[in-house]
Scaffold this motif. Structure first.
Motif, PDB file in Angstrom:
ATOM      1  N   ASP A 226     -51.989 -54.377  63.799  1.00  0.00           N
ATOM      2  CA  ASP A 226     -51.550 -53.023  64.176  1.00  0.00           C
ATOM      3  C   ASP A 226     -50.784 -52.333  63.046  1.00  0.00           C
ATOM      4  O   ASP A 226     -50.941 -51.122  62.833  1.00  0.00           O
ATOM      5  CB  ASP A 226     -50.774 -53.007  65.502  1.00  0.00           C
ATOM      6  CG  ASP A 226     -49.568 -53.941  65.541  1.00  0.00           C
ATOM      7  OD1 ASP A 226     -49.302 -54.660  64.565  1.00  0.00           O
ATOM      8  OD2 ASP A 226     -48.878 -53.946  66.578  1.00  0.00           O
ATOM      9  N   ASN A 227     -49.996 -53.086  62.280  1.00  0.00           N
ATOM     10  CA  ASN A 227     -49.284 -52.442  61.164  1.00  0.00           C
ATOM     11  C   ASN A 227     -50.251 -52.011  60.061  1.00  0.00           C
ATOM     12  O   ASN A 227     -50.166 -50.869  59.593  1.00  0.00           O
ATOM     13  CB  ASN A 227     -48.163 -53.344  60.646  1.00  0.00           C
ATOM     14  CG  ASN A 227     -47.077 -53.516  61.704  1.00  0.00           C
ATOM     15  OD1 ASN A 227     -46.444 -52.543  62.105  1.00  0.00           O
ATOM     16  ND2 ASN A 227     -46.882 -54.728  62.199  1.00  0.00           N
TER      17      ASN A 227
ATOM     18  N   THR B  32     -48.376 -54.982  71.934  1.00  0.00           N
ATOM     19  CA  THR B  32     -47.619 -55.925  72.760  1.00  0.00           C
ATOM     20  C   THR B  32     -47.549 -55.482  74.224  1.00  0.00           C
ATOM     21  O   THR B  32     -47.761 -56.293  75.121  1.00  0.00           O
ATOM     22  CB  THR B  32     -46.179 -56.069  72.213  1.00  0.00           C
ATOM     23  OG1 THR B  32     -46.243 -56.221  70.808  1.00  0.00           O
ATOM     24  CG2 THR B  32     -45.474 -57.256  72.841  1.00  0.00           C
TER      25      THR B  32
ATOM     26  N   GLN C 167     -51.813 -56.603  67.957  1.00  0.00           N
ATOM     27  CA  GLN C 167     -50.500 -57.098  67.542  1.00  0.00           C
ATOM     28  C   GLN C 167     -50.775 -58.257  66.586  1.00  0.00           C
ATOM     29  O   GLN C 167     -51.701 -59.055  66.796  1.00  0.00           O
ATOM     30  CB  GLN C 167     -49.699 -57.543  68.753  1.00  0.00           C
ATOM     31  CG  GLN C 167     -50.424 -58.524  69.672  1.00  0.00           C
ATOM     32  CD  GLN C 167     -49.495 -59.152  70.694  1.00  0.00           C
ATOM     33  OE1 GLN C 167     -48.567 -59.848  70.311  1.00  0.00           O
ATOM     34  NE2 GLN C 167     -49.755 -58.914  71.958  1.00  0.00           N
ATOM     35  N   GLN C 168     -49.980 -58.359  65.522  1.00  0.00           N
ATOM     36  CA  GLN C 168     -50.288 -59.362  64.501  1.00  0.00           C
ATOM     37  C   GLN C 168     -49.868 -60.773  64.926  1.00  0.00           C
ATOM     38  O   GLN C 168     -49.013 -60.920  65.798  1.00  0.00           O
ATOM     39  CB  GLN C 168     -49.581 -58.976  63.192  1.00  0.00           C
ATOM     40  CG  GLN C 168     -50.067 -57.635  62.669  1.00  0.00           C
ATOM     41  CD  GLN C 168     -49.691 -57.413  61.216  1.00  0.00           C
ATOM     42  OE1 GLN C 168     -48.825 -56.623  60.931  1.00  0.00           O
ATOM     43  NE2 GLN C 168     -50.353 -58.117  60.320  1.00  0.00           N
ATOM     44  N   HIS C 169     -50.468 -61.759  64.301  1.00  0.00           N
ATOM     45  CA  HIS C 169     -50.106 -63.193  64.372  1.00  0.00           C
ATOM     46  C   HIS C 169     -50.542 -63.926  65.653  1.00  0.00           C
ATOM     47  O   HIS C 169     -50.692 -65.140  65.640  1.00  0.00           O
ATOM     48  CB  HIS C 169     -48.593 -63.419  64.170  1.00  0.00           C
ATOM     49  CG  HIS C 169     -47.975 -62.518  63.143  1.00  0.00           C
ATOM     50  ND1 HIS C 169     -48.298 -62.615  61.812  1.00  0.00           N
ATOM     51  CD2 HIS C 169     -47.101 -61.482  63.250  1.00  0.00           C
ATOM     52  CE1 HIS C 169     -47.627 -61.668  61.130  1.00  0.00           C
ATOM     53  NE2 HIS C 169     -46.906 -60.971  61.981  1.00  0.00           N
TER      54      HIS C 169
ATOM     55  N   GLY D  55     -42.109 -49.411  67.435  1.00  0.00           N
ATOM     56  CA  GLY D  55     -42.859 -49.819  68.636  1.00  0.00           C
ATOM     57  C   GLY D  55     -42.072 -50.890  69.352  1.00  0.00           C
ATOM     58  O   GLY D  55     -40.834 -50.826  69.399  1.00  0.00           O
ATOM     59  N   THR D  56     -42.749 -51.891  69.929  1.00  0.00           N
ATOM     60  CA  THR D  56     -42.010 -52.998  70.549  1.00  0.00           C
ATOM     61  C   THR D  56     -41.168 -53.647  69.454  1.00  0.00           C
ATOM     62  O   THR D  56     -39.956 -53.820  69.590  1.00  0.00           O
ATOM     63  CB  THR D  56     -42.975 -54.021  71.182  1.00  0.00           C
ATOM     64  OG1 THR D  56     -43.906 -53.321  72.003  1.00  0.00           O
ATOM     65  CG2 THR D  56     -42.213 -55.042  72.005  1.00  0.00           C
ATOM     66  N   SER D  57     -41.837 -53.986  68.346  1.00  0.00           N
ATOM     67  CA  SER D  57     -41.090 -54.408  67.157  1.00  0.00           C
ATOM     68  C   SER D  57     -40.818 -53.170  66.328  1.00  0.00           C
ATOM     69  O   SER D  57     -41.518 -52.167  66.464  1.00  0.00           O
ATOM     70  CB  SER D  57     -41.932 -55.368  66.322  1.00  0.00           C
ATOM     71  OG  SER D  57     -43.126 -54.723  65.901  1.00  0.00           O
TER      72      SER D  57
ATOM     73  N   THR E 125     -41.010 -52.061  62.427  1.00  0.00           N
ATOM     74  CA  THR E 125     -41.481 -52.575  61.142  1.00  0.00           C
ATOM     75  C   THR E 125     -41.291 -51.502  60.078  1.00  0.00           C
ATOM     76  O   THR E 125     -41.187 -50.311  60.397  1.00  0.00           O
ATOM     77  CB  THR E 125     -42.976 -52.986  61.167  1.00  0.00           C
ATOM     78  OG1 THR E 125     -43.764 -51.858  61.541  1.00  0.00           O
ATOM     79  CG2 THR E 125     -43.242 -54.123  62.118  1.00  0.00           C
TER      80      THR E 125
ATOM     81  N   TRP F  21     -46.530 -62.831  68.615  1.00  0.00           N
ATOM     82  CA  TRP F  21     -45.628 -62.638  67.461  1.00  0.00           C
ATOM     83  C   TRP F  21     -44.162 -62.841  67.806  1.00  0.00           C
ATOM     84  O   TRP F  21     -43.353 -63.084  66.917  1.00  0.00           O
ATOM     85  CB  TRP F  21     -45.847 -61.240  66.859  1.00  0.00           C
ATOM     86  CG  TRP F  21     -45.368 -60.126  67.755  1.00  0.00           C
ATOM     87  CD1 TRP F  21     -46.084 -59.542  68.756  1.00  0.00           C
ATOM     88  CD2 TRP F  21     -44.086 -59.493  67.758  1.00  0.00           C
ATOM     89  NE1 TRP F  21     -45.320 -58.590  69.386  1.00  0.00           N
ATOM     90  CE2 TRP F  21     -44.090 -58.525  68.786  1.00  0.00           C
ATOM     91  CE3 TRP F  21     -42.926 -59.636  66.988  1.00  0.00           C
ATOM     92  CZ2 TRP F  21     -42.990 -57.723  69.074  1.00  0.00           C
ATOM     93  CZ3 TRP F  21     -41.822 -58.828  67.281  1.00  0.00           C
ATOM     94  CH2 TRP F  21     -41.870 -57.891  68.307  1.00  0.00           C
TER      95      TRP F  21
END
Ligand SMILES: Nc1ncnc2c1ncn2[C@@H]1O[C@H](COP(=O)(O)OP(=O)(O)O)[C@@H](O)[C@H]1O
Ligand SMILES: O=C(CO)[C@@H](O)[C@H](O)COP(=O)(O)O
Length: 533
Positions: free
Chosen positions: A276-277, A13, A93-95, A296-298, A300, A133
């Motif tokens: 990334d996850n 991100t 980054q996902q999504h 991270g930014t999020s 998880t 995301w």
């Protein structure tokens, strides 16, 4: 001949990061480009634009391309020997989604090595600001999709998740319904991961099974697109997505652009990029029974699982390193940016001061609990700041040190409560593997260890998505001969013990976890009545 090396990329991100490892799996190069700081012309905050509706969140796609130009130039000026690179892979980054305009494939294929990529690809994107995301603007598309397939639980059974606003199918449906002409101009839709792979391949890269599971479109058991989900989102979508592939697939050789401009070898292979996850799962060499927490930014939390039961909370993704198994994932949107905001308000913007506040307050915070959601949270769906004293009375503020502990304890209690809802139990042999920027902070890790009553381990780099991508690059070269990722990385350094739980932590936190779960019910977002004030 130069000793071989392998590259792992992470288009996350806030930054683009890269790691190179040698054949002994040692990190020999690490670098990053920070979007806000190094590319100020794009004017992003935390790598993104939050639009005026506060729901739409996007990132400029050309910023990602320019970041790649910049990091490759940095590597070149530092004398990095590109001819050594045997294979590369990466993560995104996902999504998030990228919309390639008709004809862009030719531009990608025929890129002139005289020019940077961001100049060559200027006109290639039908949507210049990619939804990412953090977006939560697709509530109506989510409800349409769930209705179309027979409900939220049915959608979860097919795709691994009920409809989530950030999931790519719903984002595509929004673009199609609001801008059908833009959708019509689009010849290919990539995830951030497959977009990044396309840049290296000089052709459209397929979406891998693992990152593809974050779209509400893939049948995670059969690993094919779901016709009913595709139809519910937009017409002609299958063609625009291409066929998904196993995450270990070798996609081809690096594009001539990189051979001529940077001196890569024509034999350098590009292995499918993933989320990334999922890439972090590979980088941390997660084993069944371990729990991974990425800060991270999020934030998880993810697990390796054999037999998943998709539910109305959390996500089941195809496992990126073993196509027979799965990974379970919980995502918390108010992660590092929330911690940074409280650090700025309560610790003069200093992580040292923030850590001192954690040391100067007692575990359990004398019963003071808090919920800190500057933006609408994903797990659970709630927004706002809610503080409670030890009598469960709502209070409007806490002293600064108490605020900092309430934030960190609250974030980790939420993780344990929601992991347990998924059926996960902390066992005597549980290891927590922590990664991401905030895993540098030992005081934060101590709270994590105490709340879970389990030891916390870290690996040498907090950039586990990059490292996992470099491991996956090596694995890709041998995966077809049935060699597992575990075999490939068996000589990599083991995760190191960072902190162990304080004596008495379990007894202290057990009643607090119960209280936190009960209070959470009170702050959960209810569109018909405001959350408690
Ligand atoms: N010492 C620290 N204590 C707490 N958080 C930190 C520390 N150092 C860095 N961070 C956090 O790490 C975040 C970046 O983490 P990172 O995993 O690189 O994110 P991403 O991959 O999403 O770009 C920053 O936003 C910052 O808040
Ligand atoms: O939405 C999710 C996972 O479902 C996020 O975890 C994104 O994948 C962003 O990752 P970071 O940049 O925070 O690592």
């Amino acid at each position: 001949m130069a000793a071989p090396c392998f590259l792992g990329w992470d288009f996350s991100t806030q930054q683009l990061k890269v790691i190179a490892i040698d054949e002994h799996l040692r990190v020999i190069y690490e670098d990053n480009v920070h979007f806000d700081k190094d590319l100020p012309e794009f004017k992003t905050q935390g790598g993104a634009y939050v639009h005026s509706d506060r729901l739409t969140v996007t990132s400029p796609v050309l910023m990602w391309v320019k970041a790649l130009d910049m990091i490759l130039e940095k590597m070149k000026s530092s004398g990095f020997n590109f001819t050594q690179v045997r294979a590369l892979s990466g993560a995104g980054q996902q999504h998030g989604s990228v919309y390639w305009k008709k004809g862009s494939i030719q531009t990608l294929k025929n890129a002139s090595p005289e020019l940077p990529l961001h100049q060559l690809l200027k006109a290639c994107f039908a949507v210049s600001n990619s939804p990412i995301w953090m977006d939560s603007s697709t509530a109506s598309q989510c409800s349409n999709l769930e209705k179309a397939v027979g409900g939220a639980q049915r959608l979860a059974a097919i795709t691994g998740s009920r409809a989530y606003e950030r999931f790519t199918g719903n984002q595509i449906a929004k673009i199609y319904s609001q801008n059908p002409e833009v959708y019509a101009q689009t010849e290919r839709i990539s995830l951030v991961s497959s977009f990044a792979a396309s840049l290296f391949l000089g052709a459209y890269a397929p979406i891998d099974y693992s990152d593809g599971s974050g779209m509400n479109l893939l049948q995670i058991w059969e690993k094919v697109w779901s016709a009913s989900c595709l139809d519910a989102c937009a017409p002609g979508l299958e063609e625009k997505l291409g066929s998904p592939v196993p995450s270990h697939s070798v996609l081809g050789s690096i594009s001539p652009y990189y051979i001529q401009r940077y001196g890569f070898s024509p034999d350098c292979k590009v292995v499918a990029f993933t989320g990334d996850n999922p890439a972090s799962l590979a980088g941390m060499r997660l084993q069944e029974g371990d729990i991974a927490i990425s800060l991270g930014t999020s934030d998880t939390l993810f697990l390796w699982i054999q037999e998943p039961t998709p539910a109305l909370e959390g996500h089941i993704l195809c496992n990126p390193v073993d196509s027979q198994t799965f990974m379970a994932l919980l995502c918390f949107k108010n992660g590092s940016l929330m911690r940074e905001r409280i650090r700025d308000d309560c610790a003069s913007g200093s992580w040292d001061e923030f850590s001192k506040a954690l040391s100067s307050t007692v575990a359990g915070n004398n019963g003071n609990l808090g919920f800190y959601f500057d933006v609408m949270e994903i797990t659970p769906e709630a927004v706002g700041i809610h503080r409670f004293n030890s009598d469960n009375q709502k209070v409007s503020d806490f002293p600064k040190e108490v605020e900092i502990r309430a934030l960190i304890e609250g974030q980790f209690m939420a993780k344990r409560i929601h992991a347990e809802k998924l059926g996960y139990k902390v066992m005597p042999r549980t290891r927590i593997l922590a990664t991401g920027g905030a895993s540098h902070n030992k005081k934060i890790l101590q709270v994590l260890s105490d709340v879970f009553n389990a030891p916390v381990y870290t690996i040498d780099t907090a950039n586990s998505a990059c490292l996992g991508s470099a491991y996956r690059a090596i694995h890709g070269l041998v995966a077809e001969t049935n060699v597992s990722l575990a075999d490939v990385v068996k000589l990599a350094p083991e995760p190191r013990l960072a902190v162990t739980p304080t004596t008495g932590a379990e007894e202290l936190y057990r009643p607090l976890l119960k209280r936190y779960a009960e209070l959470e019910q009170k702050v959960i977002y209810n569109p018909t009545s405001c959350p408690v004030k």
